[in-house]
Every structure is written in C-alpha cells, then in structure tokens.
Enzyme design. Structure first.
Site, mmCIF file in Angstrom:
data_model
loop_
_atom_site.group_PDB
_atom_site.id
_atom_site.type_symbol
_atom_site.label_atom_id
_atom_site.label_comp_id
_atom_site.label_asym_id
_atom_site.label_seq_id
_atom_site.Cartn_x
_atom_site.Cartn_y
_atom_site.Cartn_z
ATOM 1 N N GLU A 70 -15.041 -16.062 -28.159
ATOM 2 C CA GLU A 70 -14.031 -15.277 -28.712
ATOM 3 C C GLU A 70 -14.190 -15.635 -30.230
ATOM 4 O O GLU A 70 -13.786 -16.725 -30.415
ATOM 5 C CB GLU A 70 -12.750 -15.884 -28.350
ATOM 6 N N THR A 94 -20.117 -19.672 -36.163
ATOM 7 C CA THR A 94 -20.449 -20.718 -35.080
ATOM 8 C C THR A 94 -20.818 -20.325 -33.728
ATOM 9 O O THR A 94 -21.645 -20.885 -33.003
ATOM 10 C CB THR A 94 -19.221 -21.727 -35.022
ATOM 11 N N GLY A 95 -20.139 -19.127 -33.435
ATOM 12 C CA GLY A 95 -20.277 -18.407 -32.150
ATOM 13 C C GLY A 95 -22.068 -18.005 -31.745
ATOM 14 O O GLY A 95 -22.522 -18.348 -30.694
ATOM 15 N N LYS A 102 -13.051 -29.980 -25.950
ATOM 16 C CA LYS A 102 -13.091 -30.278 -27.451
ATOM 17 C C LYS A 102 -12.068 -29.580 -28.225
ATOM 18 O O LYS A 102 -12.553 -28.494 -28.624
ATOM 19 C CB LYS A 102 -14.361 -30.335 -27.842
ATOM 20 N N GLY A 113 -13.665 -19.506 -32.004
ATOM 21 C CA GLY A 113 -13.971 -19.860 -33.164
ATOM 22 C C GLY A 113 -14.608 -18.866 -34.111
ATOM 23 O O GLY A 113 -14.553 -17.593 -33.688
ATOM 24 N N SER A 114 -15.249 -19.141 -35.018
ATOM 25 C CA SER A 114 -15.900 -18.050 -35.929
ATOM 26 C C SER A 114 -17.118 -17.573 -35.494
ATOM 27 O O SER A 114 -17.883 -18.159 -34.537
ATOM 28 C CB SER A 114 -16.391 -18.845 -37.441
ATOM 29 N N CYS A 125 -6.958 -14.513 -35.401
ATOM 30 C CA CYS A 125 -8.284 -13.786 -35.384
ATOM 31 C C CYS A 125 -7.860 -12.291 -35.244
ATOM 32 O O CYS A 125 -8.387 -11.336 -35.753
ATOM 33 C CB CYS A 125 -8.811 -14.076 -34.131
ATOM 34 N N GLU A 146 -13.670 -11.729 -43.316
ATOM 35 C CA GLU A 146 -12.095 -12.017 -42.734
ATOM 36 C C GLU A 146 -11.960 -13.150 -43.735
ATOM 37 O O GLU A 146 -12.085 -14.201 -43.742
ATOM 38 C CB GLU A 146 -12.678 -12.620 -41.194
#
Ligand code: NAD
Length: 473
Positions: free
Chosen positions: A242, A224-225, A169, A220-221, A276, A374
């Site tokens: 990651e 969300t992880g 996705k 992703g962030s 990142c 970040e």
C-alpha cells in the site's frame, strides 16, 4: 527518565538494552524509548512466529474471532490513554487521534466478520473438486508513521484471521501507542502468534530479506515499496504493497461552493495532509474557481495550527524532521518559481516543533514540483480547468493511482467521470472513507494487491484445490 516500552516476542514483553528515542513533533522533546532491535531479535521473533504457526493455523475461525473480540475490548477500554500517546508521538490533534483509536476498535470488530468460504469448481459424476484457502505462513508487517496504530491493526487482524502468524515492525518515528497496545493484548493470542519489534532503518530490510518469512505486507512510500518488492523477489515472498498517492479532487461547475469549501479543505488537510489518500491536486472548474478558491482560503486562514494536545488545535505539526524539511523544500521551490500563494507559505523557524502553516497555492502549473510530487503536508495546490475531458486526462497523468474524488450537485452523472479515473478508489462528494468489507487497492505505482475486504484477506492465503475422483482407485 522517560518511559521505556517493550517489544512483544514469543508472548513475552522484552527489550535488548539498546534504545531509540521517540520525539514529540510538537516540541521536539524525547517522550519515550523503544528497543533498537537487529538480526538477533528479529530471528527470535520469526522463530516464535514459526513455532506458533502449526497450531494457530488449525484453530477454528470462531476461536480466532474470540481473540479479536478480546483485542477490541482491550483497545476500547484504554482508548483515552492510547489517544493521548498517539497525539504525543504523531502530532495529530486529540480528536483525530481519538478517531484513529476508535477506527482500530471498529476494524478489529468488523474485519473478523469476513469469510473465506470454500468453492466447489466441479461436482460431477467424474469428480468433486473444491478450492480452499490455506494461510501462507509467517507474515512480516511494516507500518508507516501517519496512522501508525490503525495501519498496524489493519495488518494484524486479517493476517491472524486467515491463520497466519506475524512479526510486525512499526515506524521508528511512531512506535509508542502500538507497543502499548502490544502490552495490552500480550495475553490475547497464544505466544508467538503476534510479535511486535522495533528498530532503526536497518530493521526493515532485514525483515524483507528474512528467509523464514513467507509474506510481507507493507504500507509506506512508493520508493520504499520498490525496495521491498526487490528484496522479496529473492525467495518469491508474497507481497502486498500500500504505497503513496497524488490524489486529484475534481470540482465540477455545478458544485455548491459553500458546501464544498470546508469538505474539500479537510480532504486535503486532515492529519496535516499526511494521508496517503489526501486530496493533493485540486482541479476546480473555471466557472467557480475564483469563488471557491476564495472560500477555501478564508476557511483555511481561520484554522488553528498547533500542538495537537492543546484545545482548539485542528492541524498539528508534521510528524518528523525529515518530512518537515521536504515540505519546506517544496514550498521554497514554489516561491522561487514565483507561484502565487493564497495563504501560508511562511513558517517561523524560531518556534520549536515541525509546524508548517496552512498553505494554499493559486493555479500553479501542472509540472510544478508541489503539484507533480506527493507533498504529504498541509499544502493544497488549486488548479483551474475548463472541460471534463481535459481534467480527466490531467488527473490520470500520474504514476500514482491510489484514489480521487469528484464534487458535484449531480452525483449520478458524475459516475461516468469516476469510471474514467485510473485509481483504486473514487469518492463522489466525500473523501477518505474506507470500509472493512471493500478492497483498498492502489492502481499503478500506488500499490500491489489489496488491503481490506475479502480481497485483502485472500492476500494472506494460498488457494489449494483438492480433487476427488468419483471412481475409486
Ligand atoms: P516509508 O516508506 O519511509 O516507511 C514505511 C515503513 O518502512 C517504516 O516502518 C520504515 O521504517 C520502513 N522502511 C524504511 N526503509 C525500508 C526498507 N528499505 N525496507 C523495508 N522497510 C523499510 O514511509 P513513511 O514515510 O513512513 O510513510 C509515508 C508514505 O506512506 C507516504 O508515501 C504515504 O502516501 C504512504 N502511505 C500509504 C498508505 C496506503 O495505504 N496506501 C497509507 C499510509 C501511508
């Protein structure tokens, strides 16, 4: 009418008649549409991946490598088109978009040279015991918007190389080049081995909670992880995460100011800081602070920010409005607190596009939001330090642990400093270099597991130990 891009499900290029608009961040114009998929399309994609798995897992590594060679050739032959599409949806300048596409070709050629060899743990009078690696099954891949095609490729190649099948996705902000790549490689793998579907905010959680997906590989962030991990816990899906970073760059007093200024600038501002592993906190020894900060500000003031499709642009817009507003909020907070700006800080809201000027801050405090969070934008806080022990503890005082860099004219001596940083990667006198045969693994809240290298490949497999007793039953 804008171009409508199809999804790849079960070897067919399909849509469901519902569409999401994709916007060029340099001018806020709609440049394409992609299918807005939900549970029904996801079920079809997962069923296709499941159906393809038994046969694909039995193919030889040589057969899989032949597919990757065709995939790399297809991307390379269409590099120019993919590069332009990537600039138009992501915002990055043509040169950087070209590097991303070249990186996709390079990874698609290099990752398949990795081997998962069987290991013999016992070969004695009593028994022969060997450990082989078997693919976990159907993998769900979730990709962010900053390096959308490269991140997709870095998931597709190891997943399929290990014998898994996949449903990938892309981010709804940057799906176009990935779907065009899907079209180009639709016939490369047997039907169902690789499926790519697009959708809005609801699709990610549907994927991570799908009962017939065995593993999630997510980039992703960190926020969300954590949701992905929680969702995957319901049926103990395997996960690789990651996530975000707040990388420190440490400039030791012996660094050559003239050489370091430009390199450090790009360590921070490449892809408008939306990396990142960008340097997000810059610690400069007090002996060279004034000279280096002036050199960085002078270099940054001459860099052109603009539409990535225009010649001469070195820094494009922020990729989406949500992130643009977040970066502006961090800058506004820094202004409100009275921190000093060396350059930048002011944007022009009357210009279309999500442009933020190159912004460099002069020694804000460690707990400033623009330092502690970040930024993921063209913002560079420079901070002064006076001793190596002090800077190591400041660099490590973060929940993130993705990467870091050290800048010095004595690289051998800097290894001792590198070993004290609590991050998965440390560069000395360079930044952002990732290799297909070395693991990229965030420590602390920057990740879970690894991508790339043999370690990354292992994440798509289970170990299976088969033991044969020497004495017949
Ligand atoms: P994000 O977490 O907002 O989104 C990433 C992906 O997850 C997108 O495809 C999104 O649609 C999807 N998603 C959103 N909510 C979801 C949910 N609840 N469940 C499942 N999927 C969901 O991240 P982003 O804003 O696209 O990317 C920026 C972040 O990614 C930064 O923090 C950056 O540091 C990080 N990043 C990390 C790496 C790395 O390798 N460590 C690489 C690139 C970006």
């Amino acid at each position: 009418m804008v171009t409508q891009y199809k999804n790849l499900i079960g070897g067919e290029l399909v849509d469901n008649g519902k569409w999401i608009d994709v916007v060029n961040p340099a001018n806020e114009q709609v440049i394409g549409q992609v299918p807005d998929c939900g549970q029904a399309e996801l079920d079809k994609a997962v069923a296709a991946a499941r159906a393809a798995f038994p046969k694909w897992k039995k193919t030889s590594v040589e057969e899989r490598r032949a597919c990757f060679a065709k995939m790399a050739d297809a991307i390379k032959a269409n590099s120019d088109e993919l590069m332009r599409l990537l600039t138009s949806e992501q915002g990055k300048p043509h040169m950087q978009a070209g590097s991303e596409i070249a990186g996709c070709v390079g990874m698609t050629r290099a990752l398949p040279t990795l081997n998962l060899e069987e290991k013999i743990s016992e070969d004695s009078d009593k028994r022969l015991s060997r450990t082989r690696r078997v693919p976990v099954g159907v993998v769900g891949g979730i990709v962010p918007w900053n390096f959308p095609v490269l991140m997709a490729v870095q998931k597709i190649v190891p997943a399929l190389l290990s014998g898994c099948t996949m449903v990938l996705k892309p981010s709804p902000f940057t799906p176009l080049a990935t779907l065009r790549m899907a079209e180009l490689i639709a016939d490369v793998f047997p039907a169902g081995v690789l499926n790519i579907i697009t959708g809005g905010d609801a699709l990610g959680p549907l994927l991570t909670s799908h009962p017939d997906i065995d593993k999630i590989t997510f980039t992703g962030s960190t926020a969300t992880g954590k949701r992905v991990m929680e969702s995957a816990s319901k049926d103990l899906k395997r996960i690789t995460l990651e996530l975000g970073g707040n990388d420190a760059a440490i400039v030791l007093p012996d660094a050559d100011v003239a050489k370091v200024a430009e390199k450090l600038f790009w360590a921070s501002f490449y892809n408008a800081g939306q990396v990142c592993i960008a340097a997000k906190r810059i610690y400069i020894h007090e002996d060279i602070y004034d000279e280096l900060s002036a050199a960085i500000a002078a270099y940054g003031a001459a860099v052109k920010v603009g539409d990535g499709a225009e010649q001469g642009t070195a820094i494009g817009p922020i990729q989406n409005k949500q992130q643009y507003n977040r970066v502006l909020e961090l800058i506004a907070d820094a202004k409100e607190k009275g921190y000093k700006f060396l350059i930048g800080g002011d944007h022009d809201p009357s210009i279309p596009g999500y442009f933020v000027p190159v912004t460099v801050l002069d020694n804000p405090p460690e707990d400033a939001r623009i330092v502690a969070e970040e930024q993921f934008g063209p913002v560079m806080p420079l901070m002064k330090f006076s001793s190596v022990d002090e800077v190591i503890s400041r660099a490590n005082a973060s929940d993130y642990g993705l990467a870091g860099s050290i800048w010095t004219s004595n690289p051998e001596a800097a290894v001792e400093v590198a070993e004290q940083l609590e991050t998965g990667t440390v560069w000395i006198n360079e930044s952002m270099h990732l290799a297909p045969n070395a693991p990229f693994a965030g420590h602390k809240q920057s990740g879970f597991g690894a991508e790339l290298g043999e370690e990354g490949l292992l994440e798509f497999t289970y170990p299976q130990v088969i033991t044969i007793a020497r004495e017949a039953a």
